[in-house]
Design a protein around this motif. Structure first.
Motif, mmCIF file in Angstrom:
data_model
loop_
_atom_site.group_PDB
_atom_site.id
_atom_site.type_symbol
_atom_site.label_atom_id
_atom_site.label_comp_id
_atom_site.label_asym_id
_atom_site.label_seq_id
_atom_site.Cartn_x
_atom_site.Cartn_y
_atom_site.Cartn_z
ATOM 1 N N ILE A 288 0.869 -1.179 0.000
ATOM 2 C CA ILE A 288 0.000 0.000 0.000
ATOM 3 C C ILE A 288 0.904 1.225 0.000
ATOM 4 O O ILE A 288 1.693 1.430 0.936
ATOM 5 N N ASN A 289 0.809 2.038 -1.047
ATOM 6 C CA ASN A 289 1.679 3.203 -1.160
ATOM 7 C C ASN A 289 0.997 4.212 -2.072
ATOM 8 O O ASN A 289 0.389 3.829 -3.077
ATOM 9 N N LYS A 290 1.100 5.478 -1.744
ATOM 10 C CA LYS A 290 0.457 6.480 -2.587
ATOM 11 C C LYS A 290 1.280 6.828 -3.826
ATOM 12 O O LYS A 290 0.801 7.524 -4.719
ATOM 13 N N ASN A 291 2.520 6.336 -3.864
ATOM 14 C CA ASN A 291 3.371 6.544 -5.037
ATOM 15 C C ASN A 291 3.244 5.343 -5.968
ATOM 16 O O ASN A 291 3.739 4.251 -5.664
ATOM 17 N N PRO A 292 2.588 5.489 -7.122
ATOM 18 C CA PRO A 292 2.376 4.331 -8.008
ATOM 19 C C PRO A 292 3.671 3.761 -8.582
ATOM 20 O O PRO A 292 3.678 2.648 -9.103
ATOM 21 N N LYS A 293 4.770 4.519 -8.483
ATOM 22 C CA LYS A 293 6.047 4.050 -9.029
ATOM 23 C C LYS A 293 6.973 3.495 -7.948
ATOM 24 O O LYS A 293 8.149 3.236 -8.211
ATOM 25 N N ALA A 294 6.460 3.285 -6.752
ATOM 26 C CA ALA A 294 7.286 2.749 -5.668
ATOM 27 C C ALA A 294 7.811 1.370 -6.046
ATOM 28 O O ALA A 294 7.058 0.526 -6.542
ATOM 29 N N PRO A 295 9.103 1.107 -5.813
ATOM 30 C CA PRO A 295 9.685 -0.197 -6.182
ATOM 31 C C PRO A 295 9.001 -1.392 -5.536
ATOM 32 O O PRO A 295 9.043 -2.487 -6.073
ATOM 33 N N ILE A 296 8.344 -1.194 -4.381
ATOM 34 C CA ILE A 296 7.699 -2.308 -3.676
ATOM 35 C C ILE A 296 6.664 -2.990 -4.557
ATOM 36 O O ILE A 296 6.413 -4.198 -4.431
ATOM 37 N N PHE A 297 6.064 -2.248 -5.500
ATOM 38 C CA PHE A 297 5.026 -2.827 -6.346
ATOM 39 C C PHE A 297 5.572 -3.898 -7.292
ATOM 40 O O PHE A 297 4.835 -4.748 -7.763
ATOM 41 N N ARG A 298 6.882 -3.849 -7.573
ATOM 42 C CA ARG A 298 7.484 -4.877 -8.433
ATOM 43 C C ARG A 298 7.516 -6.235 -7.736
ATOM 44 O O ARG A 298 7.486 -7.287 -8.379
ATOM 45 N N ALA A 299 7.605 -6.202 -6.402
ATOM 46 C CA ALA A 299 7.686 -7.450 -5.638
ATOM 47 C C ALA A 299 6.330 -7.893 -5.109
ATOM 48 O O ALA A 299 6.180 -9.031 -4.671
ATOM 49 N N ALA A 300 5.344 -7.006 -5.147
ATOM 50 C CA ALA A 300 4.060 -7.278 -4.504
ATOM 51 C C ALA A 300 3.174 -8.205 -5.331
ATOM 52 O O ALA A 300 3.188 -8.177 -6.563
ATOM 53 N N ASP A 301 2.387 -9.022 -4.632
ATOM 54 C CA ASP A 301 1.357 -9.833 -5.279
ATOM 55 C C ASP A 301 0.096 -9.007 -5.502
ATOM 56 O O ASP A 301 -0.624 -9.204 -6.484
ATOM 57 N N VAL A 302 -0.172 -8.087 -4.575
ATOM 58 C CA VAL A 302 -1.297 -7.155 -4.695
ATOM 59 C C VAL A 302 -0.773 -5.759 -4.389
ATOM 60 O O VAL A 302 -0.113 -5.553 -3.363
ATOM 61 N N GLY A 303 -1.034 -4.818 -5.262
ATOM 62 C CA GLY A 303 -0.610 -3.435 -5.056
ATOM 63 C C GLY A 303 -1.795 -2.502 -4.956
ATOM 64 O O GLY A 303 -2.728 -2.578 -5.764
ATOM 65 N N ILE A 304 -1.781 -1.621 -3.959
ATOM 66 C CA ILE A 304 -2.885 -0.680 -3.733
ATOM 67 C C ILE A 304 -2.295 0.727 -3.669
ATOM 68 O O ILE A 304 -1.443 1.010 -2.810
ATOM 69 N N VAL A 305 -2.711 1.589 -4.575
ATOM 70 C CA VAL A 305 -2.252 2.976 -4.575
ATOM 71 C C VAL A 305 -3.293 3.810 -3.835
ATOM 72 O O VAL A 305 -4.399 4.031 -4.326
ATOM 73 N N ASP A 306 -2.938 4.241 -2.635
ATOM 74 C CA ASP A 306 -3.895 5.003 -1.818
ATOM 75 C C ASP A 306 -3.149 5.657 -0.660
ATOM 76 O O ASP A 306 -1.981 5.334 -0.384
ATOM 77 N N ASP A 307 -3.831 6.552 0.015
ATOM 78 C CA ASP A 307 -3.290 7.229 1.194
ATOM 79 C C ASP A 307 -3.453 6.298 2.396
ATOM 80 O O ASP A 307 -4.573 5.882 2.729
ATOM 81 N N LEU A 308 -2.350 5.979 3.048
ATOM 82 C CA LEU A 308 -2.380 5.068 4.202
ATOM 83 C C LEU A 308 -3.360 5.520 5.271
ATOM 84 O O LEU A 308 -4.073 4.713 5.859
ATOM 85 N N LEU A 309 -3.347 6.818 5.546
ATOM 86 C CA LEU A 309 -4.132 7.339 6.660
ATOM 87 C C LEU A 309 -5.631 7.218 6.415
ATOM 88 O O LEU A 309 -6.425 7.282 7.361
ATOM 89 N N GLU A 310 -6.013 7.024 5.164
ATOM 90 C CA GLU A 310 -7.419 6.806 4.845
ATOM 91 C C GLU A 310 -7.720 5.325 4.633
ATOM 92 O O GLU A 310 -8.755 4.823 5.062
ATOM 93 N N PHE A 311 -6.793 4.631 3.982
ATOM 94 C CA PHE A 311 -7.042 3.237 3.617
ATOM 95 C C PHE A 311 -6.972 2.291 4.818
ATOM 96 O O PHE A 311 -7.828 1.411 4.976
ATOM 97 N N LEU A 312 -5.947 2.446 5.672
ATOM 98 C CA LEU A 312 -5.769 1.498 6.781
ATOM 99 C C LEU A 312 -6.950 1.492 7.755
ATOM 100 O O LEU A 312 -7.413 0.405 8.141
ATOM 101 N N PRO A 313 -7.470 2.656 8.174
ATOM 102 C CA PRO A 313 -8.640 2.616 9.068
ATOM 103 C C PRO A 313 -9.851 1.951 8.416
ATOM 104 O O PRO A 313 -10.588 1.204 9.073
ATOM 105 N N ALA A 314 -10.042 2.221 7.102
ATOM 106 C CA ALA A 314 -11.177 1.620 6.403
ATOM 107 C C ALA A 314 -11.010 0.104 6.313
ATOM 108 O O ALA A 314 -11.981 -0.649 6.494
ATOM 109 N N LEU A 315 -9.800 -0.348 6.066
ATOM 110 C CA LEU A 315 -9.550 -1.785 5.983
ATOM 111 C C LEU A 315 -9.729 -2.449 7.342
ATOM 112 O O LEU A 315 -10.333 -3.522 7.449
ATOM 113 N N ALA A 316 -9.231 -1.800 8.392
ATOM 114 C CA ALA A 316 -9.382 -2.355 9.740
ATOM 115 C C ALA A 316 -10.859 -2.493 10.100
ATOM 116 O O ALA A 316 -11.284 -3.510 10.662
#
Length: 327
Positions: A288-316
């Protein structure tokens, strides 16, 4: 094509996960490649490592010498220069040791050196096209490498998935007699074990891990809420520890701890090779990263482009609802 050789990193008689990844990378260079594994060290642990690699490699070259008991790059470099055939393409995991070993080795071989390889596009004649990351993962660069005189390639851990094909049925070949005398200006003093904390993240099946993208220390509570909802442990990347927001015992990476969760949720983590080097056993990675070009997305099985402070509470909140519970 020159012989392709994989340098195997190991500890306590167990080969690193990168052993299988390097075999997969070799097949990206040449589909029919039968790479050779080379293992350095000393004692019965070395024999166990070599034996375990027979399922991945047709040949496993054993380089045993007491001066190699501790992986000193200076001594290992001398041994490899004396034993490996000239013009070989050597694959080395891109970690602290690999960065120490490889540049000097390529100089001694007068061959090409490419660090932090994340993709291999193919070989045309003597020209190998690779993709590597630069500027801390902010940029991917396509590099054309002349391998006619050999090459040393540092392969990023996790960039290639180990195959699950038939066992190679390889043989162990003892090349120790070819090593000769090894000398070094370094001296191993001691190995300092990582400090332990209230939670052992190396034994947790699910980790919610936070990075610089969490913003500030007060926001960690948001990730803690999600971890509690998921029944997970909270871990982090190095910038969070450097800021003294979390204890070092919670740090994942080459300068922290190696973990083997089934599920790894990377929240606001860029995905540097130092961090990914701490992920073992091919976990299911959710990034989960708001930067769509973050290198973590190359290794991820699922990538989510969003603001952590909004996405994490909603997911919880959604996880709590699915569980039919609330703390």
């Amino acid at each position: 094509m020159a012989r392709i050789i994989a340098y195997i990193v190991h500890q306590a008689g167990i080969a690193d996960d990168t052993a299988g990844e390097l075999a997969a990378a070799a097949r990206k260079i040449e589909a029919a490649a039968a790479p050779t594994a080379v293992v350095t060290g000393w004692g019965p642990e070395l024999d166990r490592v070599c034996g375990s690699l027979r399922g991945l490699y047709k040949e496993v070259w054993k380089l045993a010498a007491e001066p190699l008991a501790y992986p000193d790059a200076e001594r290992v470099r001398q041994a490899l220069v004396r034993v490996l055939p000239a013009g070989s393409v050597l694959l080395v995991p891109h970690g602290h040791f690999g960065v120490d070993l490889s540049p000097g080795l390529s100089v001694k071989w007068n061959s090409a050196y490419v660090p932090d390889v994340v993709e291999i596009e193919g070989l045309a004649g003597d020209r190998l096209t690779l993709v590597r990351q630069e500027f801390g993962g902010l940029l991917c660069a396509r590099v054309r490498c002349d391998v006619s005189g050999g090459a040393v390639l540092n392969v990023r851990p996790g960039a290639f998935r180990a195959g699950e094909g038939a066992a190679a049925g390889g043989v162990v070949v003892d090349k120790s007699a070819e090593i000769g005398t090894l000398a070094s200006r370094r001296r191993h003093l001691e190995t300092i074990a990582a400090e332990s904390g209230d939670v052992d993240i190396t034994k947790e099946p699910v980790l919610v891990s936070i990075g610089r993208g969490i913003g500030e220390q007060e926001n960690i509570a948001i990730a803690e809420e999600l971890a509690e909802a998921m029944g997970a442990a909270l871990s982090c990347s190095r910038p969070v520890v450097d800021a003294k927001w979390m204890d070092k015992s919670r740090q994942v990476g080459s300068s922290g701890k190696a973990v083997r969760p089934r599920v790894y949720m990377a929240c606001g983590i860029s995905g540097s090779f130092q961090h990914l080097a701490g992920l073992k056993g091919n976990p299911f990675i959710v990034a989960i990263n708001k930067n769509p070009k973050a290198p973590i997305f190359r290794a991820a099985d699922v990538g989510i482009v969003d603001d952590l402070l909004e996405f994490l509470p909603a997911l919880a909140e959604r996880v709590w609802e699915e569980r039919g519970a609330r703390r």
